[in-house]
Motif scaffolding. Structure first.
Motif, PDB file in Angstrom:
ATOM      1  N   ALA A 237      16.951  36.442  38.041  1.00 53.46           N
ATOM      2  CA  ALA A 237      17.436  35.899  36.767  1.00 53.46           C
ATOM      3  C   ALA A 237      18.948  35.956  36.647  1.00 53.46           C
ATOM      4  O   ALA A 237      19.553  35.160  35.929  1.00 53.46           O
ATOM      5  CB  ALA A 237      16.785  36.663  35.613  1.00 53.46           C
ATOM      6  N   LEU A 238      19.587  36.887  37.351  1.00 51.52           N
ATOM      7  CA  LEU A 238      21.050  37.034  37.311  1.00 51.52           C
ATOM      8  C   LEU A 238      21.692  36.515  38.596  1.00 51.52           C
ATOM      9  O   LEU A 238      22.756  36.985  39.001  1.00 51.52           O
ATOM     10  CB  LEU A 238      21.424  38.495  37.089  1.00 51.52           C
ATOM     11  N   GLU A 239      21.081  35.544  39.240  1.00 52.61           N
ATOM     12  CA  GLU A 239      21.565  34.988  40.503  1.00 52.61           C
ATOM     13  C   GLU A 239      23.055  34.641  40.440  1.00 52.61           C
ATOM     14  O   GLU A 239      23.509  33.934  39.553  1.00 52.61           O
ATOM     15  CB  GLU A 239      20.775  33.720  40.836  1.00 52.61           C
ATOM     16  N   GLY A 240      23.828  35.160  41.407  1.00 57.36           N
ATOM     17  CA  GLY A 240      25.245  34.846  41.502  1.00 57.36           C
ATOM     18  C   GLY A 240      26.167  35.847  40.835  1.00 57.36           C
ATOM     19  O   GLY A 240      27.363  35.885  41.132  1.00 57.36           O
ATOM     20  N   LEU A 241      25.661  36.672  39.937  1.00 53.31           N
ATOM     21  CA  LEU A 241      26.494  37.657  39.245  1.00 53.31           C
ATOM     22  C   LEU A 241      26.882  38.766  40.212  1.00 53.31           C
ATOM     23  O   LEU A 241      26.058  39.266  40.973  1.00 53.31           O
ATOM     24  CB  LEU A 241      25.733  38.237  38.055  1.00 53.31           C
ATOM     25  N   LYS A 242      28.140  39.173  40.175  1.00 51.72           N
ATOM     26  CA  LYS A 242      28.654  40.244  41.043  1.00 51.72           C
ATOM     27  C   LYS A 242      29.392  41.259  40.180  1.00 51.72           C
ATOM     28  O   LYS A 242      30.139  40.902  39.271  1.00 51.72           O
ATOM     29  CB  LYS A 242      29.612  39.684  42.104  1.00 51.72           C
ATOM     30  N   ALA A 243      29.194  42.519  40.500  1.00 46.06           N
ATOM     31  CA  ALA A 243      29.865  43.600  39.780  1.00 46.06           C
ATOM     32  C   ALA A 243      30.242  44.678  40.779  1.00 46.06           C
ATOM     33  O   ALA A 243      29.585  44.848  41.815  1.00 46.06           O
ATOM     34  CB  ALA A 243      28.960  44.174  38.688  1.00 46.06           C
ATOM     35  N   GLY A 244      31.322  45.410  40.470  1.00 47.44           N
ATOM     36  CA  GLY A 244      31.739  46.450  41.401  1.00 47.44           C
ATOM     37  C   GLY A 244      32.758  47.400  40.812  1.00 47.44           C
ATOM     38  O   GLY A 244      33.340  47.145  39.746  1.00 47.44           O
ATOM     39  N   LEU A 245      32.977  48.497  41.531  1.00 48.47           N
ATOM     40  CA  LEU A 245      33.965  49.517  41.175  1.00 48.47           C
ATOM     41  C   LEU A 245      34.880  49.729  42.372  1.00 48.47           C
ATOM     42  O   LEU A 245      34.450  49.624  43.522  1.00 48.47           O
ATOM     43  CB  LEU A 245      33.279  50.836  40.805  1.00 48.47           C
ATOM     44  N   HIS A 246      36.163  50.050  42.101  1.00 48.23           N
ATOM     45  CA  HIS A 246      37.095  50.270  43.206  1.00 48.23           C
ATOM     46  C   HIS A 246      38.011  51.452  42.902  1.00 48.23           C
ATOM     47  O   HIS A 246      38.220  51.826  41.744  1.00 48.23           O
ATOM     48  CB  HIS A 246      37.930  49.011  43.484  1.00 48.23           C
ATOM     49  N   TRP A 247      38.549  52.016  44.002  1.00 46.42           N
ATOM     50  CA  TRP A 247      39.462  53.163  43.912  1.00 46.42           C
ATOM     51  C   TRP A 247      40.450  53.092  45.057  1.00 46.42           C
ATOM     52  O   TRP A 247      40.087  52.740  46.187  1.00 46.42           O
ATOM     53  CB  TRP A 247      38.667  54.473  43.985  1.00 46.42           C
ATOM     54  N   LEU A 248      41.709  53.408  44.776  1.00 43.01           N
ATOM     55  CA  LEU A 248      42.769  53.449  45.792  1.00 43.01           C
ATOM     56  C   LEU A 248      43.666  54.652  45.525  1.00 43.01           C
ATOM     57  O   LEU A 248      43.996  54.956  44.370  1.00 43.01           O
ATOM     58  CB  LEU A 248      43.596  52.160  45.766  1.00 43.01           C
ATOM     59  N   ARG A 249      44.080  55.306  46.619  1.00 37.52           N
ATOM     60  CA  ARG A 249      44.964  56.478  46.521  1.00 37.52           C
ATOM     61  C   ARG A 249      45.989  56.435  47.644  1.00 37.52           C
ATOM     62  O   ARG A 249      45.657  56.128  48.804  1.00 37.52           O
ATOM     63  CB  ARG A 249      44.131  57.759  46.624  1.00 37.52           C
ATOM     64  N   GLY A 250      47.257  56.719  47.331  1.00 40.60           N
ATOM     65  CA  GLY A 250      48.308  56.771  48.343  1.00 40.60           C
ATOM     66  C   GLY A 250      49.631  57.213  47.739  1.00 40.60           C
ATOM     67  O   GLY A 250      49.893  56.971  46.561  1.00 40.60           O
ATOM     68  N   ASP A 251      50.451  57.883  48.531  1.00 40.14           N
ATOM     69  CA  ASP A 251      51.775  58.322  48.089  1.00 40.14           C
ATOM     70  C   ASP A 251      52.804  57.241  48.408  1.00 40.14           C
ATOM     71  O   ASP A 251      52.992  56.886  49.579  1.00 40.14           O
ATOM     72  CB  ASP A 251      52.170  59.629  48.779  1.00 40.14           C
ATOM     73  N   VAL A 252      53.447  56.731  47.373  1.00 42.96           N
ATOM     74  CA  VAL A 252      54.415  55.649  47.518  1.00 42.96           C
ATOM     75  C   VAL A 252      55.826  56.216  47.412  1.00 42.96           C
ATOM     76  O   VAL A 252      56.182  56.849  46.412  1.00 42.96           O
ATOM     77  CB  VAL A 252      54.197  54.561  46.447  1.00 42.96           C
ATOM     78  N   LEU A 270      33.719  42.181  37.198  1.00 40.35           N
ATOM     79  CA  LEU A 270      32.488  41.484  36.870  1.00 40.35           C
ATOM     80  C   LEU A 270      32.776  39.997  36.999  1.00 40.35           C
ATOM     81  O   LEU A 270      33.668  39.476  36.312  1.00 40.35           O
ATOM     82  CB  LEU A 270      32.027  41.819  35.451  1.00 40.35           C
ATOM     83  N   VAL A 271      32.070  39.309  37.892  1.00 41.40           N
ATOM     84  CA  VAL A 271      32.366  37.898  38.150  1.00 41.40           C
ATOM     85  C   VAL A 271      31.066  37.108  38.261  1.00 41.40           C
ATOM     86  O   VAL A 271      30.023  37.625  38.676  1.00 41.40           O
ATOM     87  CB  VAL A 271      33.197  37.704  39.439  1.00 41.40           C
ATOM     88  N   TYR A 272      31.176  35.826  37.878  1.00 42.93           N
ATOM     89  CA  TYR A 272      30.090  34.871  38.073  1.00 42.93           C
ATOM     90  C   TYR A 272      30.732  33.585  38.588  1.00 42.93           C
ATOM     91  O   TYR A 272      31.185  32.737  37.804  1.00 42.93           O
ATOM     92  CB  TYR A 272      29.341  34.614  36.764  1.00 42.93           C
ATOM     93  N   PRO A 273      30.826  33.404  39.912  1.00 36.91           N
ATOM     94  CA  PRO A 273      31.567  32.276  40.484  1.00 36.91           C
ATOM     95  C   PRO A 273      30.681  31.102  40.891  1.00 36.91           C
ATOM     96  O   PRO A 273      30.997  30.375  41.830  1.00 36.91           O
ATOM     97  CB  PRO A 273      32.216  32.912  41.710  1.00 36.91           C
ATOM     98  N   GLU A 274      29.547  30.908  40.219  1.00 37.54           N
ATOM     99  CA  GLU A 274      28.591  29.882  40.620  1.00 37.54           C
ATOM    100  C   GLU A 274      28.790  28.599  39.810  1.00 37.54           C
ATOM    101  O   GLU A 274      28.985  28.641  38.598  1.00 37.54           O
ATOM    102  CB  GLU A 274      27.166  30.395  40.439  1.00 37.54           C
ATOM    103  N   GLU A 275      28.714  27.448  40.515  1.00 36.41           N
ATOM    104  CA  GLU A 275      28.806  26.150  39.841  1.00 36.41           C
ATOM    105  C   GLU A 275      27.701  26.016  38.778  1.00 36.41           C
ATOM    106  O   GLU A 275      26.575  26.451  39.001  1.00 36.41           O
ATOM    107  CB  GLU A 275      28.642  25.036  40.878  1.00 36.41           C
ATOM    108  N   PRO A 276      28.039  25.413  37.596  1.00 36.28           N
ATOM    109  CA  PRO A 276      29.333  24.822  37.262  1.00 36.28           C
ATOM    110  C   PRO A 276      30.287  25.801  36.588  1.00 36.28           C
ATOM    111  O   PRO A 276      31.404  25.431  36.243  1.00 36.28           O
ATOM    112  CB  PRO A 276      28.937  23.695  36.297  1.00 36.28           C
TER     113      PRO A 276
END
Length: 388
Positions: A237-252, A270-276
């Motif tokens: 029923a939720l075909e095409g829906l994408k969700a995620g979590l991200h993390w980045l660490r570094g000394d700049v 949270l993205v839904y990139p399906e036509e239309p």
């Protein structure tokens, strides 16, 4: 975008002819040799149909993107008039079973009108299967969705420009959108959908003259940057829906002001990139620690949302961006573009063919300058973008 390209190519006025007896077969689509997310913006996306009459260089398919246009704005510091954007070439050589490769060379005109040449990506990898591919080299940092779904070819993305805070380092972006290092990515079936993952480690960025430097030649004293992204692609029923979590660490390290910041970024998408329809939203939360001045940990955030709807060859769209960058944080203070801003954009895209698009976009940006004042500027931009 892969679905849009396939739909337009199938609707083209000229139907592709069957090859004559004895003719050479069409080379396979380079999409099959791309990093998984870029091949249709998902680990399990199907490649677009192979291009006919493809250009080759020493037997390797040569692909590219380009864009030209024009800009009008009331910002006194910005150039106005007709513009040349970039000419981007990429190769996906075939090294045999399971071995992958991608090289991307970009010729672009900078804000001063000079021509820059950048090796945007050069990565070699080995695919163990859909569950795991290992890459080594310079790649797009796999945080969020946008940064690995869209690269330097503007014809791929609906809008004229990337979100400002997600722009490339040499265009004023405030995130390390490239990494030089090791990247592992893959996906496994979970429930009715698919669980995807990215793990990476590389050279930590430096700040030089207000711009992020990704240290392609390494560091005098190695400082690692590392992170992970976990996503889920829905089915049913939720075909095409994408969700995620991200993390980045570094000394700049800031080479100009000689200070160091522990960069710590968390967020999600949270993205839904399906036509239309096309819907995208991402959040980046910063909890950066000053390792030199002892001013503590400073919180900041950045987010954007985009909505588009395709009607045949026409795609109207809108995007909103909000940021709040703490100026007590040395990381944002040292970056030339590390100022809080709010931006709204409305535009329309018209696909002339599957390989060429016209875009017209109007933007209003409010940037917080020194003190508490906001400086506003309005801009209208026309873009003609192609791929080959």
């Amino acid at each position: 975008m892969a679905a849009r390209i396939q739909k337009l190519e199938m609707a083209g006025p000229q139907q592709q002819q069957a090859p004559a007896p004895g003719a050479q077969p069409t080379p396979p689509s380079a999409v099959a040799n791309l990093p998984a997310k870029e091949a249709g913006h998902a680990h399990d996306a199907q490649p677009a149909p192979a291009d006919q009459g493809i250009i080759t260089l020493f037997g390797t398919p040569l692909h590219g993107f380009g864009d030209v246009g024009g800009l009008v704005t009331n910002a006194k510091s910005r150039r106005k008039g007709f513009t040349v954007g970039s000419l981007d070439f990429y190769l996906t050589p075939d090294f045999g079973a399971n071995v992958r490769g991608l090289a991307e060379l970009n010729f672009e005109v900078n804000s001063e009108g000079d021509l820059d040449v950048d090796l945007e990506r050069f990565q070699l990898g080995y695919a163990f299967g859909d569950y795991a591919t290992a890459w080594l080299g310079r790649f797009h940092t796999p945080f969020g969705y946008f940064n690995t779904a869209f690269h330097h070819g503007t014809q791929l993305q609906t809008a004229v420009r990337r979100p400002q805070f997600l722009d490339f380092e040499d265009k004023g972006g405030i995130l390390p959108v490239h990494t030089v290092g090791l990247w592992g990515t893959g996906g496994v079936a979970l429930g009715s959908g698919k669980l995807t993952y990215d793990l990476y480690v590389g050279n930590a960025a430096s700040i030089e003259d207000g711009t992020l430097n990704m240290n392609m030649a390494g560091l005098t004293r190695f400082r690692p940057s590392f992170g992970t992204t976990v996503g889920y692609t829905f089915r049913g029923a939720l075909e095409g829906l994408k969700a995620g979590l991200h993390w980045l660490r570094g000394d700049v390290q800031s080479l100009t002001l000689n200070n160091k910041t522990a960069l710590n970024i968390t967020g999600g998408y949270l993205v839904y990139p399906e036509e239309p329809w096309e819907f995208m939203t991402e959040l980046y939360r910063f909890d950066n620690k000053d390792l030199t001045g002892g001013t503590g940990t400073h919180g900041s955030w950045a987010t954007f949302g985009q909505l588009a709807r395709t009607f045949g060859r026409w795609t109207p769209y809108g995007r909103a961006e909000w940021t709040n960058f703490n100026q007590r944080d040395p990381y944002f203070h040292d970056l030339e573009t590390g100022r809080s801003y709010v931006r709204g954009a409305l535009g329309i895209r018209y696909d002339l063919t599957s390989r060429a698009a016209l875009k017209l976009e109007f933007r209003r940006t409010r940037t917080k300058e020194a003190g508490s004042d906001f400086q506003s500027d309005n801009a209208g931009e026309l873009q003609f973008s192609i791929r080959f």
